[in-house]
Design a protein around this motif. Structure first.
Motif, PDB file in Angstrom:
ATOM      1  N   PRO A 114       0.805  -1.216   0.000  1.00  0.00           N
ATOM      2  CA  PRO A 114       0.000   0.000   0.000  1.00  0.00           C
ATOM      3  C   PRO A 114       0.844   1.275   0.000  1.00  0.00           C
ATOM      4  N   GLY A 115       0.264   2.335  -0.554  1.00  0.00           N
ATOM      5  CA  GLY A 115       0.882   3.665  -0.499  1.00  0.00           C
ATOM      6  C   GLY A 115       2.213   3.749  -1.203  1.00  0.00           C
ATOM      7  N   THR A 116       3.078   4.585  -0.658  1.00  0.00           N
ATOM      8  CA  THR A 116       4.372   4.831  -1.281  1.00  0.00           C
ATOM      9  C   THR A 116       5.312   3.643  -1.166  1.00  0.00           C
ATOM     10  N   ALA A 117       4.985   2.656  -0.330  1.00  0.00           N
ATOM     11  CA  ALA A 117       5.823   1.463  -0.212  1.00  0.00           C
ATOM     12  C   ALA A 117       5.915   0.730  -1.543  1.00  0.00           C
ATOM     13  N   SER A 118       4.903   0.893  -2.396  1.00  0.00           N
ATOM     14  CA  SER A 118       4.917   0.233  -3.697  1.00  0.00           C
ATOM     15  C   SER A 118       6.016   0.789  -4.605  1.00  0.00           C
ATOM     16  N   LEU A 119       6.563   1.945  -4.269  1.00  0.00           N
ATOM     17  CA  LEU A 119       7.625   2.556  -5.078  1.00  0.00           C
ATOM     18  C   LEU A 119       9.018   2.069  -4.686  1.00  0.00           C
ATOM     19  N   ILE A 120       9.120   1.252  -3.670  1.00  0.00           N
ATOM     20  CA  ILE A 120      10.418   0.733  -3.239  1.00  0.00           C
ATOM     21  C   ILE A 120      11.110   0.010  -4.394  1.00  0.00           C
ATOM     22  N   GLU A 121      10.337  -0.708  -5.202  1.00  0.00           N
ATOM     23  CA  GLU A 121      10.901  -1.444  -6.331  1.00  0.00           C
ATOM     24  C   GLU A 121      11.425  -0.516  -7.430  1.00  0.00           C
ATOM     25  N   PHE A 125       5.489  10.238   2.996  1.00  0.00           N
ATOM     26  CA  PHE A 125       4.782  11.428   2.531  1.00  0.00           C
ATOM     27  C   PHE A 125       4.976  11.651   1.031  1.00  0.00           C
ATOM     28  N   ALA A 126       5.611  10.700   0.361  1.00  0.00           N
ATOM     29  CA  ALA A 126       5.930  10.765  -1.071  1.00  0.00           C
ATOM     30  C   ALA A 126       6.964  11.848  -1.377  1.00  0.00           C
ATOM     31  N   ARG A 141       9.186  17.851  -2.432  1.00  0.00           N
ATOM     32  CA  ARG A 141       8.177  17.605  -1.399  1.00  0.00           C
ATOM     33  C   ARG A 141       6.989  16.886  -2.029  1.00  0.00           C
ATOM     34  N   GLY A 142       6.508  15.847  -1.363  1.00  0.00           N
ATOM     35  CA  GLY A 142       5.468  14.989  -1.913  1.00  0.00           C
ATOM     36  C   GLY A 142       4.204  15.705  -2.350  1.00  0.00           C
ATOM     37  N   GLU A 143       3.814  16.748  -1.643  1.00  0.00           N
ATOM     38  CA  GLU A 143       2.574  17.455  -1.997  1.00  0.00           C
ATOM     39  C   GLU A 143       2.670  18.186  -3.330  1.00  0.00           C
ATOM     40  N   ASN A 144       3.881  18.339  -3.871  1.00  0.00           N
ATOM     41  CA  ASN A 144       4.062  19.025  -5.145  1.00  0.00           C
ATOM     42  C   ASN A 144       4.106  18.081  -6.340  1.00  0.00           C
ATOM     43  N   VAL A 145       4.063  16.774  -6.091  1.00  0.00           N
ATOM     44  CA  VAL A 145       4.123  15.792  -7.176  1.00  0.00           C
ATOM     45  C   VAL A 145       2.726  15.583  -7.753  1.00  0.00           C
ATOM     46  N   VAL A 146       2.605  15.793  -9.061  1.00  0.00           N
ATOM     47  CA  VAL A 146       1.347  15.532  -9.763  1.00  0.00           C
ATOM     48  C   VAL A 146       1.407  14.163 -10.427  1.00  0.00           C
TER      49      VAL A 146
END
Length: 82
Positions: free
Chosen positions: A5-12, A38-39, A67-72
């Motif tokens: 779930p969440g940003t953990a999926s980006l570990i790969e 927080f991405a 910062r994660g809030e700036n990623v679209v």
């Protein structure tokens, strides 16, 4: 493959080349080195791509912390021709 779930999926995706579209319209291309819950992203060998019509230019930026809030949009770049 197990679902994370969440940003953990980006570990790969660590150490792979990514394109990041920011909220202010900038486009960054670089190697994803780190991500947190927080991405927030750390990109290495980053370039900022500027588009003018059908042409573009790249401005080297080095190490870039986003910062994660700036990623679209965040996407892996598979082809080396970009």
């Amino acid at each position: 493959m197990n679902y994370m779930p969440g940003t953990a999926s980006l570990i790969e995706d660590i150490d792979k080349k990514h394109l990041v579209l920011l909220r202010d319209g900038r486009t960054l291309i670089g190697f994803l080195r780190s991500i947190d819950q927080f991405a927030n992203l750390v990109l290495h060998q980053t370039v900022e791509r500027i588009h003018v019509g059908k042409k573009y230019g790249d401005i080297p930026r080095g190490i870039f912390v986003v910062r994660g809030e700036n990623v679209v949009l965040l996407g892996e770049i598979v082809s080396e021709n970009c």
